[in-house]
Scaffold this motif. Structure first.
Motif, PDB file in Angstrom:
ATOM      1  N   ILE A 219       0.704  -1.198   0.133  1.00  0.00           N
ATOM      2  CA  ILE A 219       0.090   0.062  -0.057  1.00  0.00           C
ATOM      3  C   ILE A 219       0.811   1.313   0.106  1.00  0.00           C
ATOM      4  O   ILE A 219       0.610   2.225  -0.701  1.00  0.00           O
ATOM      5  N   CYS A 222       2.453   2.212  -3.353  1.00  0.00           N
ATOM      6  CA  CYS A 222       1.327   2.814  -4.252  1.00  0.00           C
ATOM      7  C   CYS A 222       1.001   4.012  -3.674  1.00  0.00           C
ATOM      8  O   CYS A 222       1.218   5.254  -4.623  1.00  0.00           O
ATOM      9  N   LEU A 223       1.211   4.561  -2.622  1.00  0.00           N
ATOM     10  CA  LEU A 223       1.037   5.613  -2.331  1.00  0.00           C
ATOM     11  C   LEU A 223       2.183   6.694  -2.374  1.00  0.00           C
ATOM     12  O   LEU A 223       2.129   7.770  -2.736  1.00  0.00           O
ATOM     13  N   ALA A 228       0.136   2.504 -10.378  1.00  0.00           N
ATOM     14  CA  ALA A 228      -0.299   1.054 -10.276  1.00  0.00           C
ATOM     15  C   ALA A 228       0.977   0.152 -10.761  1.00  0.00           C
ATOM     16  O   ALA A 228       1.887   0.776 -11.422  1.00  0.00           O
ATOM     17  N   CYS A 256      -1.823  -3.640  -7.738  1.00  0.00           N
ATOM     18  CA  CYS A 256      -2.103  -2.545  -6.772  1.00  0.00           C
ATOM     19  C   CYS A 256      -2.344  -1.158  -7.486  1.00  0.00           C
ATOM     20  O   CYS A 256      -1.369  -0.993  -8.559  1.00  0.00           O
ATOM     21  N   PRO A 258      -3.801   3.061  -7.445  1.00  0.00           N
ATOM     22  CA  PRO A 258      -4.510   4.425  -6.774  1.00  0.00           C
ATOM     23  C   PRO A 258      -5.717   4.720  -7.470  1.00  0.00           C
ATOM     24  O   PRO A 258      -5.826   4.975  -8.640  1.00  0.00           O
ATOM     25  N   ARG A 260      -7.405   8.314  -8.022  1.00  0.00           N
ATOM     26  CA  ARG A 260      -6.845   9.653  -7.798  1.00  0.00           C
ATOM     27  C   ARG A 260      -7.992  10.629  -8.553  1.00  0.00           C
ATOM     28  O   ARG A 260      -8.379  10.469  -9.582  1.00  0.00           O
ATOM     29  N   ILE A 266      -4.688  11.218  -3.966  1.00  0.00           N
ATOM     30  CA  ILE A 266      -5.235   9.702  -3.980  1.00  0.00           C
ATOM     31  C   ILE A 266      -5.976   9.498  -2.986  1.00  0.00           C
ATOM     32  O   ILE A 266      -5.874   9.854  -1.722  1.00  0.00           O
ATOM     33  N   VAL A 269      -6.767   3.039  -2.569  1.00  0.00           N
ATOM     34  CA  VAL A 269      -5.940   2.308  -3.001  1.00  0.00           C
ATOM     35  C   VAL A 269      -6.712   0.860  -3.089  1.00  0.00           C
ATOM     36  O   VAL A 269      -7.325   0.366  -2.080  1.00  0.00           O
ATOM     37  N   GLN A 271      -5.910  -3.255  -3.580  1.00  0.00           N
ATOM     38  CA  GLN A 271      -5.002  -4.205  -3.683  1.00  0.00           C
ATOM     39  C   GLN A 271      -5.604  -5.522  -3.675  1.00  0.00           C
ATOM     40  O   GLN A 271      -6.397  -5.848  -3.021  1.00  0.00           O
ATOM     41  N   CYS A 293     -10.360   1.910 -10.781  1.00  0.00           N
ATOM     42  CA  CYS A 293      -9.839   3.100  -9.865  1.00  0.00           C
ATOM     43  C   CYS A 293     -10.223   4.278 -10.057  1.00  0.00           C
ATOM     44  O   CYS A 293     -10.678   5.156  -9.608  1.00  0.00           O
TER      45      CYS A 293
END
Length: 564
Positions: A219, A222-223, A228, A256, A258, A260, A266, A269, A271, A293
């Motif tokens: 996570i 990704c942040l 992705a 994974c 995000p 946005r 973001i 997320v 996963q 997403c």
């Protein structure tokens, strides 16, 4: 020839030679490098040559900044580009090359490569920048099942603002398509760095749901990148080596992505992972997840706007009710006396205010008149204002001597323990039989009296008669100032909202304009004189959309003989 090469984003590997400068990058079709994303400004950044061939870049005042080697540029401040410097504009990354020889891209930035077979080591095999518009991911040649899922999720998200109940359903739908997925999580980042909360989860085996949790490492990767990614075997991936959650849950293949919003924030997320080494996610799976997403981001953004609107409307209703309650605390009827005329004006800067005025009939035929101003604005000031109106009423009725009455109000305010709040107040006793006015000033603006006989404007309770505001010093003492009122004389007591009223150009109304308005007002009438002063303030503030302070005005005038 110096050039910029796309190393991440659309058209990876594209080379833009800097033959002609300035070389402008932006969303406008007339730019040298067009980036069709709403996050990119129309003319975002500019590269130009100076002197003997040195190249510089400057941000053109863009909304989302231009970064060189990770550092944001100040608007319109040129920074020299050196060989292999990386330029980042939202999701687009460019590398600057000084020489004329076309160099191959660094290995980590090459757009396509053969998928390695599963072995004892692994890495993130696919990264996908996530645009802030949902049309960025084109699902080319996808199975009909994928497209049906995306359309189904999109339609359901559009039809509801209750995204909270829909999030678990999204994971259910994803599991129908991603049959290799064993677990799925939807997390929402908190405002605090490195904090997030799981808002929905799904496990292929129901018995696993109680203990299931997402991987913090996955996570946060990704942040951190805002991208992705796909990893074939997270348990053997160098980036996630040492992660307890990956080891505990035997996480293998992972995708994974995000969600946005248009500003690049973001909002969530997702996963999805497998526990079977032979069941891998593909690049097409990652593209589909990014498309989902993007739809989730739009729905979350709309839901957030809806919630804010509902909250704002609820607050406005509550504040309107508070305004009505506060209006009850102010006098609804002014005294009707044969020899005197009264007029009051009150306007809060917001729904509720901290100014107050009180008119109290005393047993001996006198009248107590008070105008006060609580330091501060909004609800806190309004609550203290409501207390002050009751305290003033009690102290005036229980203590007939003006200075001692003010001292008593000061004592009660200090007893309340509000060390960061104080109140200014002008308290007067009007004796209609003797035509005398006794005034005590506790840090308030001096009152004005316009004499009808001489047409002069004089201050009342100014200079040495101004005492400390209430709530500062428990031992503060106050002095009284007495004036006689002749027929036609009008007294004006006002708060600093009138003094500090500002024009559209930011200029204060000020003491001189107050004196001029009182001087030119119709004589011998409290009502006409006060309305003249208020009109002068309103005309001065014409075009000013926001009033900065509460305005209060209390005018008392002795009638001329025969006047009605």
């Amino acid at each position: 020839m110096p050039a910029l090469v796309v190393v991440r984003g659309p058209n990876v590997g594209s080379r833009y030679e800097l033959k002609d400068t300035p070389f402008v990058i932006g969303r406008n079709p007339s730019c040298n490098l067009v980036v069709p994303s709403p996050a990119v400004s129309r003319e975002h950044a500019e590269v130009f040559r100076q002197g003997t061939g040195e190249y510089y870049i400057k941000d053109l005042g863009s909304r989302n900044k231009t970064l060189v080697n990770g550092r944001a540029l100040e608007p319109q401040v040129p920074v020299r580009l050196r060989d292999k410097d990386e330029v980042r504009i939202c999701d687009l990354r460019l590398q600057f090359f000084e020489d004329a020889v076309r160099k191959p891209l660094p290995e980590e930035f090459r757009p396509e490569r053969e998928e390695p077979s599963v072995s004892s080591t692994s890495t993130v095999t696919e990264r996908l920048p996530v645009k802030d518009d949902s049309s960025y991911i084109a699902l080319k040649a996808q199975p009909a099942e994928y497209l049906k899922l995306l359309l189904d999720i999109s339609n359901r998200l559009i039809r509801t603002l209750d995204v909270e109940s829909l999030l678990p359903q999204i994971l259910e739908s994803l599991f129908e398509v991603f049959r290799q997925a064993d677990r799925g999580f939807l997390v929402i980042p908190d405002e605090s760095p490195r904090r997030w909360s799981v808002r929905a989860k799904k496990c292929r085996r129901a018995k696993d749901e109680d203990s299931a949790r997402p991987s913090r490492s996955i996570i946060e990767e990704c942040l951190r990148t805002g991208e992705a990614f796909l990893c074939e075997d997270a348990s053997a991936c160098d980036q996630f080596r040492g992660s307890e959650s990956i080891a505990d849950f035997t996480i293998r293949s992972v995708i994974c992505a995000p969600a946005r919003n248009p500003d690049g924030k973001i909002l969530a997320v997702i996963q999805l992972d497998t526990q079977d080494r032979s069941r891998l996610f593909t690049k097409e799976d990652l593209q589909l997840l990014v498309a989902v997403c993007n739809q989730i981001a739009l729905a979350l953004d709309n839901a957030s706007l809806h919630e804010h609107r509902i909250a704002r409307e609820r607050m406005e209703r509550e504040m309107e009710f508070a305004r009505q309650v506060q209006a009850i605390l102010l006098p609804t009827d002014l005294p009707q006396l044969a020899d005197y005329e009264f007029f009051a004006f009150y306007k809060a800067a917001r729904f509720v205010g901290g100014d107050f005025y009180v008119v109290i009939a005393l047993r001996d035929g006198k009248w107590a008149l008070a105008v006060g101003d609580v330091a501060g604005k909004g609800v806190a000031a309004a609550l203290l204002m409501s207390r002050m109106t009751s305290d003033v009423r009690y102290c005036v009725l229980s203590e007939p001597e003006p200075t001692r009455s003010v001292q008593k109000v000061n004592h009660y305010l200090i007893q309340a323990g509000l060390s960061d709040r104080f109140v200014t107040m002008s308290l007067s006793w009007l004796d209609p039989a003797q035509h005398r006015l006794v005034m005590v000033n506790a840090g308030h603006l001096p009152a004005l009296v316009r004499r009808n006989k001489t047409d002069r404007v004089e201050e009342i309770a100014g200079g040495d008669h101004i005492g400390l505001p209430l709530g500062i010093d428990p031992d503060a003492t106050y002095t009284a100032c007495e004036v006689s009122l002749e027929p036609g004389d009008v007294v004006y007591v006002f708060s600093d909202g009138i003094l500090d009223a500002t024009s559209a150009q930011g200029e204060r109304f000020g003491q001189e304009r107050i004196l001029q308005a009182v001087q030119t007002a119709p004589p011998a009438s409290a009502q006409l004189g006060a309305k003249h002063l208020i009109k002068a303030v309103e005309q001065f503030c014409l075009g000013q959309t926001h009033q900065h302070d509460d305005m209060t005005l209390l005018a008392v005038g002795r009638r001329v003989v025969g006047q009605t």
